[in-house]
Structures are given as structure tokens and as C-alpha cells.
Design an enzyme around this catalytic site. Structure first.
Site, PDB file in Angstrom:
ATOM      1  N   GLU A   1       0.826  -1.221   0.000  1.00  0.00           N
ATOM      2  CA  GLU A   1       0.000   0.000   0.000  1.00  0.00           C
ATOM      3  C   GLU A   1       0.851   1.258   0.000  1.00  0.00           C
ATOM      4  O   GLU A   1       0.702   2.135   0.859  1.00  0.00           O
ATOM      5  CB  GLU A   1      -0.956  -0.019   1.198  1.00  0.00           C
TER       6      GLU A   1
ATOM      7  N   GLU B   1      -5.807  -8.289  -1.090  1.00  0.00           N
ATOM      8  CA  GLU B   1      -6.457  -8.040   0.205  1.00  0.00           C
ATOM      9  C   GLU B   1      -7.904  -7.682  -0.022  1.00  0.00           C
ATOM     10  O   GLU B   1      -8.217  -6.767  -0.782  1.00  0.00           O
ATOM     11  CB  GLU B   1      -5.788  -6.882   0.965  1.00  0.00           C
TER      12      GLU B   1
HETATM   13  C1  BG6 Z   1      -4.464  -2.862   4.825  1.00  0.00           C
HETATM   14  C2  BG6 Z   1      -3.148  -3.415   5.280  1.00  0.00           C
HETATM   15  O1  BG6 Z   1      -4.384  -1.498   4.971  1.00  0.00           O
HETATM   16  O2  BG6 Z   1      -5.617  -3.185   5.522  1.00  0.00           O
HETATM   17  C3  BG6 Z   1      -3.215  -4.542   6.263  1.00  0.00           C
HETATM   18  O3  BG6 Z   1      -2.313  -3.752   4.197  1.00  0.00           O
HETATM   19  C4  BG6 Z   1      -4.378  -4.312   7.212  1.00  0.00           C
HETATM   20  O4  BG6 Z   1      -1.971  -4.642   6.895  1.00  0.00           O
HETATM   21  C5  BG6 Z   1      -5.668  -4.275   6.436  1.00  0.00           C
HETATM   22  O5  BG6 Z   1      -4.438  -5.190   8.280  1.00  0.00           O
HETATM   23  C6  BG6 Z   1      -6.902  -4.097   7.264  1.00  0.00           C
HETATM   24  O6  BG6 Z   1      -6.776  -2.983   8.096  1.00  0.00           O
HETATM   25  P1  BG6 Z   1      -6.999  -3.076   9.663  1.00  0.00           P
HETATM   26  O7  BG6 Z   1      -6.690  -1.723  10.172  1.00  0.00           O
HETATM   27  O8  BG6 Z   1      -8.407  -3.480   9.847  1.00  0.00           O
HETATM   28  O9  BG6 Z   1      -6.036  -4.115  10.148  1.00  0.00           O
END
Ligand code: BG6
Length: 469
Positions: free
Chosen positions: A177, A368
Site C-alpha cells: 500500500e 487483500e
Molecule cells: C491494509 C493493510 O491497509 O488493511 C493490512 O495492508 C491491514 O496490513 C488491512 O491489516 C486491514 O486494516 P486493519 O486496520 O483493519 O487491520
């Protein structure tokens, strides 16, 4: 003309994604150095402690102890039929300070064993080189990515891991990211501001240095692992105009461009033309060395990996802000919201896949996508997370539609197939997993793993290669 695609390709990569710092724990074990993730007691959205305080709880220090339990965890992933698994190498396990002359052998060995285990269990490792894990020494000594010396240190690290794992790992991602340099430069690039600094200047200069590092790491990669593939990774949850008022529409496009700029540099090989205006209006002057632009032009990525969680809406004049889920503006009345204010929008994924493929025409990888929710164990010991099944089903359906639309998609790695520490807020309560981990926000719990209802559903989805969707 391209043929109509009606199903997921045979070699589609299905699996899950985590990051070293959110899962491994063992934060100083076996010669590991301190990385920035260790200093955020409440996640990267909140304050950073320059000095780790005794008797204070830092969730990443033990995380879910994946460091010692990865065999058990990967066995569960195998039960879910994963053929791919994404994690990061924590830079500070290999080079504890970041600028060391020799790598830490124990760190190299750990990832050797981890990748062997994945391969043994039929999973293609997909490895992120830097997932919010800059070594602290590089921050203190050099000011992190604001300093060009980081390029050399990063390349040294890349060369070591490319050489060491070249026979095991064929898919790599550079910076997780990277466009979160705009929203959370502390986590994304180890950038903490000094008083009176032009913050935008620092962010864009550090990003430029990372772009050069990204391109030079691709050059190295092509020499060392020519048969492999390397991608960039961006946070690309989307934002709609709040209304059809032309000002809302136009400014939403400008907001989106702030993220796509990062993709443009690493995919098209140059800063998009609108960059000059942004820098002029924000009083930014970027120091580039002779040859930088050529380096960026010559060494571009093979594919675009991205995270997609949600959408939001933007109103003209509203300040730009965001978090780990992406840009965040005014709530959308047409879609549901999680307790963390993340709005669920599967069609937004199809929209985003089309948007990105139209723009870049290179393979896309959804590395993701997931639902952070509060899970409860019922009196029978079960966790009936139907809401998570709905979320994944609807997003996978949207992906299938995008395949029909002609978008090239390499794979889908669900975020957080096992509960891990939330990066934004440091919580365990915000659970993404198909596997429950007995651990709470204060660090209590046995760490026992337990299958949720979604575990069985996801296993079946992969077994069918998405046919039953
Ligand atoms: C993304 C990241 O921003 O979102 C992850 O690459 C992260 O590392 C994921 O865990 C979800 O965000 P959060 O804050 O719910 O863990």
C-alpha cells in the site's frame, strides 16, 4: 479480440494474506531488530512511541505467535485448499538495523522453513518485501525514506532475499500500500514529521525515493529470478462522488488520482502529467538525481496487486482523509456499514477492477479483501459468521463478473484468513479470520485456534474453483 471468460481460470490463485508484524510476534527473537510496527500500541492510525515503554502493552510484540505456530496454521490453510499464501518478510529479521553489512542467518532460516512449509502444503508463496516494517534504526539514524541512502539499504536487503529464496518464491510485491504514504506515512514509510516541516513535501520526496528503490529492485529481480513476477501493491478501495453535482464529481476524480499517481509511476513508468500542478499548488519541489526518471521508465512492474475493502463518497470541499481501508469521506446511505465504519460494497470491487484494467491493461491481483467484524462464540463453541460468508461470496461474485467484463485477474488472497492484530487500531477484537484465535485486546487468551463456519465455506469455494458462486 479477447474471448469471453465465464469462469475462474484453472491456475487462479486462491488463498489468504497476512503480514509478518501482525501475526508473527517474537518481536526481538533470534536476532531480530526493532521495526516500526513494535512502537504503535494502538495501531498506525494512532500515536507512535519512539521509545518502547516498559509495562505497556504492544499488540504486535506477541501478535498471534505465528512465528512459533506457523506449521499448525498452515495445516489449517491447507485444509481450506489454499494454493497461494501471502505474507511479508520482516526486513528487520534479515537486517536487524537495516544498514548491517551481513544478514542475520537465523532470520533467513526462519523464512526458509516457512516457505518450505507452504510449498510442502501446496501453496505458492507470495511475498511482500516491506509491509509497514521499516527497521527503527533507519528511521532514527537516517530519517527513513526522506533520505536516499535508504535506496541502497533496501536494495541490499532485496538482493539478499531474492538470491536466498529464488528457488522457492516466484511472486513478489515491493511496498505494501505504497499510496498510504499520503494517509499514514509513519506506518507506510517510517516518516515522522519534525515541527514546521512541509509535510506534503516530505511525503512526496520520500515516495519518490521509494519509487526509485521500487524500480531498481525490479531490475535486480529480473536478473536474479527472470522466470518470476513482481508487482506493486496499492490501497485501492474506491470513492464515489456524493452527488452528481459537477464539483463533487470532479474533486472525487482528483482524490482518486492522488492514489493512481502511485500506480502510474510504477506501471506506466512516469509521473502522470497532473503531478506538476499538484506539486506547484502545494509548494513541493522534489529533488531528483540525474537518471531517476530513466530508471523509473525502464523498470516497471509485471502486475498490479491491490487491497479493496469498501467504498466511501466525497463531497466537494471536504478535506481528504483516510485509514487502512482507503479514503474516507461521507457515508453512503445505500450500503451497509461495519462497526468500524467500513462500508461494504461488492459492486465497488467490480467497478474498481474495471477502472484499473482500463487504465493499466496489466494483470490484477486482489491481494487483500476481507471483513473485520466482532465474532462471538456460542454456547456450543461455534462461531456462526454468516456475515463473513456473505461478504466473501458477494465479492467473489463481483470478481467473476469482472472476469466476464474482460478483466485479467491472477488471484484472490483474502485478508486475514486467521485472526491477527489490526494494523490500523492494534485491536484483536476486529477479526477477519476464518480461524478464530483466542486472544483479546489486552493480550489475554490461550492463543488456541478454532474454525469458524466460514472456514468450511471458503474451503468449498476453493475446491470448486468458484464454480458454485
Ligand atoms: C491494509 C493493510 O491497509 O488493511 C493490512 O495492508 C491491514 O496490513 C488491512 O491489516 C486491514 O486494516 P486493519 O486496520 O483493519 O487491520
Amino acid at each position: 479480440m479477447k474471448k469471453l471468460i465465464t469462469k475462474f481460470p484453472k491456475d487462479f490463485m486462491w488463498g489468504g494474506a497476512i503480514a509478518a508484524n501482525q501475526a508473527e510476534g517474537a518481536y526481538l527473537e533470534d536476532g531480530k531488530g526493532l521495526d516500526i510496527s513494535a512502537g504503535f500500541p494502538n495501531g498506525i492510525k494512532h500515536d507512535y512511541d519512539q521509545v518502547i515503554e516498559e509495562n505497556k502493552f504492544y499488540p504486535t510484540h506477541e501478535a498471534i505467535d505465528f512465528y512459533h505456530r506457523y506449521k499448525e496454521d498452515l495445516a489449517l490453510m491447507e485444509e481450506m485448499n489454499f494454493n497461494a499464501f501471502r505474507t511479508s518478510i520482516n526486513w528487520s529479521r534479515i537486517y536487524p538495523n537495516g544498514d548491517d553489512l551481513e544478514p542475520n542467518e537465523a532470520g533467513l532460516k526462519y523464512y526458509d522453513d516457512l516457505f518450505d512449509e507452504m510449498i510442502k502444503r501446496g501453496m505458492q508463496p507470495i511475498v511482500t518485501l516491506s509491509h509497514y516494517e521499516t527497521p527503527v534504526h533507519l528511521v532514527k539514524q537516517y530519517g527513513s525514506w526522506r533520505n536516499r541512502k535508504l535506496i541502497k539499504f533496501f536494495l541490499n536487503y532485496c538482493e539478499t532475499v531474492f538470491e536466498h529464496y529464488k528457488d522457492k518464491v516466484k511472486y513478489w510485491l515491493t511496498f505494501n500500500e505504497i499510496n498510504n504514504m499520503r494517509r499514514m506515512p509513519g506506518g507506510a514509510g517510517g516518516i515522522f514529521f519534525k515541527e514546521g516541516e512541509n509535510q506534503q513535501q516530505v511525503i512526496y520526496q520520500a515516495s519518490h525515493n521509494m519509487f526509485v528503490a521500487n524500480s531498481l529492485s525490479i531490475k535486480l529481480f529480473k536478473e536474479i529470478i527472470p522466470e518470476g513476477q513482481i508487482g506493486c501493491m496499492l490501497s485501492l478501495s474506491n470513492t464515489y462522488p456524493n452527488t452528481c453535482k459537477p464539483e463533487d464529481v470532479f474533486e472525487t476524480m482528483e482524490l482518486r488520482r492522488r492514489s493512481l499517481m502511485f500506480g502510474d509511476v510504477m506501471i506506466r513508468g512516469e509521473y502522470p502529467s497532473y503531478t506538476a500542478r499538484i506539486w506547484d499548488e502545494e509548494g513541493i519541489e522534489i529533488h531528483m538525481e540525474p537518471g531517476d526518471e530513466e530508471i523509473i521508465k525502464c523498470h516497471t512492474v509485471d502486475f498490479l496487486a491491490f487491497s479493496y475493502y469498501r467504498t466511501s463518497t466525497h463531497k466537494f470541499g471536504q478535506p481528504f482523509h483516510g485509514d487502512t481501508g482507503g479514503d474516507q469521506g461521507t457515508p453512503n446511505p445505500y450500503i451497509e456499514t461495519t462497526p468500524w465504519g467500513w462500508q461494504i460494497d461488492p459492486l465497488g470491487l467490480r467497478y474498481t477492477l474495471n477502472e484499473l484494467y482500463d487504465r493499466y491493461q496489466i494483470p490484477l491481483f486482489v491481494v487483500e479483501n476481507g471483513l473485520g467484524q466482532i465474532d462471538e462464540i456460542d454456547e456450543n463453541g461455534d462461531i456462526n459468521d454468516d456475515y463473513r460468508i456473505d461478504y466473501v461470496r458477494d465479492h467473489v461474485k463481483a470478481m467473476k463478473e469482472a472476469l466476464r467484463d474482460g478483466v485479467e485477474i491472477m488471484g484472490y488472497t483474502y485478508w486475514g484468513p486467521i485472526d491477527i492484530v489490526s494494523v490500523g487500531t492494534g485491536e484483536m477484537k476486529k477479526r477477519y479470520g476464518f480461524i478464530y484465535v483466542d486472544r483479546d485486546n489486552e493480550g489475554n487468551g490461550t492463543m488456541e485456534r478454532r474454525k469458524k463456519k466460514s472456514f468450511h465455506w471458503y474451503a468449498e469455494l476453493i475446491r470448486n474453483n468458484g464454480k458454485n458462486i
